[in-house]
Design an enzyme around this catalytic site. Structure first.
Site, PDB file in Angstrom:
ATOM      1  N   LYS A  53      45.353  44.436  85.486  1.00 28.52           N
ATOM      2  CA  LYS A  53      44.686  43.677  84.726  1.00 28.52           C
ATOM      3  C   LYS A  53      45.034  42.526  83.953  1.00 28.52           C
ATOM      4  O   LYS A  53      44.611  41.497  84.193  1.00 28.52           O
ATOM      5  CB  LYS A  53      44.303  44.443  83.417  1.00 28.52           C
ATOM      6  CG  LYS A  53      43.468  45.757  83.509  1.00 28.52           C
ATOM      7  CD  LYS A  53      43.360  46.812  82.455  1.00 28.52           C
ATOM      8  CE  LYS A  53      42.531  48.064  82.759  1.00 28.52           C
ATOM      9  NZ  LYS A  53      42.384  49.046  81.604  1.00 28.52           N
ATOM     10  N   GLN A  97      45.691  50.621  76.722  1.00 23.92           N
ATOM     11  CA  GLN A  97      45.240  51.392  77.461  1.00 23.92           C
ATOM     12  C   GLN A  97      45.480  52.854  77.138  1.00 23.92           C
ATOM     13  O   GLN A  97      46.566  53.346  76.468  1.00 23.92           O
ATOM     14  CB  GLN A  97      46.313  51.038  78.673  1.00 23.92           C
ATOM     15  CG  GLN A  97      46.371  51.790  79.748  1.00 23.92           C
ATOM     16  CD  GLN A  97      45.127  51.338  80.847  1.00 23.92           C
ATOM     17  OE1 GLN A  97      44.649  50.278  80.554  1.00 23.92           O
ATOM     18  NE2 GLN A  97      44.441  52.178  81.587  1.00 23.92           N
ATOM     19  N   ASP A 120      36.609  46.957  75.352  1.00 22.33           N
ATOM     20  CA  ASP A 120      36.664  48.192  76.514  1.00 22.33           C
ATOM     21  C   ASP A 120      35.336  49.113  76.025  1.00 22.33           C
ATOM     22  O   ASP A 120      35.089  49.767  76.455  1.00 22.33           O
ATOM     23  CB  ASP A 120      37.598  49.152  76.010  1.00 22.33           C
ATOM     24  CG  ASP A 120      38.749  49.166  77.255  1.00 22.33           C
ATOM     25  OD1 ASP A 120      38.633  48.825  78.230  1.00 22.33           O
ATOM     26  OD2 ASP A 120      39.860  49.389  76.696  1.00 22.33           O
TER      27      ASP A 120
HETATM   28  N1  GUN Z   1      42.241  54.445  80.806  1.00 20.49           N
HETATM   29  C1  GUN Z   1      41.482  54.541  81.868  1.00 20.49           C
HETATM   30  N2  GUN Z   1      40.476  53.605  81.901  1.00 20.49           N
HETATM   31  C2  GUN Z   1      40.663  52.836  81.128  1.00 20.49           C
HETATM   32  C3  GUN Z   1      39.877  51.750  80.569  1.00 20.49           C
HETATM   33  O1  GUN Z   1      38.929  51.293  81.123  1.00 20.49           O
HETATM   34  N3  GUN Z   1      40.419  51.209  79.730  1.00 20.49           N
HETATM   35  C4  GUN Z   1      41.221  51.590  78.899  1.00 20.49           C
HETATM   36  N4  GUN Z   1      41.630  50.827  77.827  1.00 20.49           N
HETATM   37  N5  GUN Z   1      42.068  52.583  79.140  1.00 20.49           N
HETATM   38  C5  GUN Z   1      41.644  53.204  80.403  1.00 20.49           C
END
Ligand code: GUN
Length: 281
Positions: A53, A97, A120
């Protein structure tokens, strides 16, 4: 024989557009777009996702601010960091995350992310807006799936869509996005009876259960669109999806590969959502 939905190529096209929007934002407002990425603990998959990311942010010119707290960080430490980021003018988006270590109350942490910085789409207000088919920030993975369907001219309207998996991150928002696009949606999970028959009735089958090659050819209708959100390891340690790709691709009309399908689109939609939140703020 199916058409392979090339998520990597679509992601590259979208990221080029996002890069232009980021440059235009900087030119107009004389400041950067900022995304804060918070990782708590040492989960190896999460570390890889977070690294990817941050790299993707760099590629499109988004300023990332990375925070890595230890696995034994307290609830207060995580909440205080989120509060600080919530107040920061340089931060347009906050990503925590998931999953968080078990001793941290995930709901409380997400509650502290202001809706306008929720890139998100996990906050209650954004989830509620999605459920009510109002303007919102939608969760990145299912949003990316919708962009893939759109790019390949697949309109969910009137189609039978089956979502395998009911997580807050993928399954539930996926079901709502498909419903908002006028599909008839069924959500399946570990307690679903006649799973094979339900899956085999789908015009669009989205699979997000995290079990290597779980969906076999007999669970798929001839001509179905099959979207594989899985990212698993097979018995030989090779990367694969939740769908038995080689067999199912003979039956599906469209199919996403793993890797190179949904994965690159998830990060792309994070970049997209970050630009959206910055532009609104
Ligand atoms: N863990 C797995 N997929 C995601 C996501 O799209 N965003 C976040 N913040 N955590 C995750």
């Amino acid at each position: 024989m199916s058409t392979v939905i090339d998520g990597k190529a679509l992601a590259a096209r979208m990221r080029a557009e996002i890069k232009e929007r980021v440059a235009a934002f900087k030119a107009e407002r004389g400041r950067e777009i900022g995304l804060a990425v918070v990782l708590v603990g040492e989960d190896s998959a999460s570390q890889v996702y977070v690294r990817n990311k941050i790299k993707a942010c760099e590629e499109v010119g988004i300023q990332s601010y990375s925070y890595h707290l230890p696995a034994d960080a307290t609830q207060n430490q995580v909440c205080e960091l989120v509060d600080e980021l919530a107040a920061s003018e340089n931060v347009h988006g906050i990503l925590v995350q998931l999953p968080l270590p078990r001793h941290i109350d995930e709901r409380e942490v997400l509650r502290r992310i202001p809706t306008k910085k929720d890139v998100d789409g996990f906050c209650a207000e954004n989830v509620g807006n999605l459920a009510m088919n109002r303007e919102t920030i939608a969760a990145c993975t299912p949003f990316g799936v919708m962009k893939m369907l759109e790019a390949y001219g697949i309109d969910p309207k009137g189609k039978s869509a089956v979502v395998l998996g009911r997580s807050n991150i993928v399954g539930k928002p996926m079901a709502m996005l498909l419903l908002n696009a006028d599909a008839t949606v069924t959500v399946c999970h570990s307690k679903t009876k006649n799973l094979k028959e339900v899956c085999a009735s789908a015009d669009i089958l989205v699979v997000a259960i995290g079990r290597a090659r779980f969906v076999t050819e007999d669970m798929v209708k001839e001509g179905a669109v099959v979207i594989d959100v899985g990212m698993d390891r097979d018995e030989n340690g090779r990367l694969c999806g939740d769908v038995d790709y080689d067999a199912v691709k003979e039956k599906a009309s469209y199919i996403t590969p793993v890797p190179g399908g949904v994965g690159p689109m998830t990060i792309t939609m994070l970049l997209y959502n970050t630009v959206q939140t910055a532009s609104r703020g």
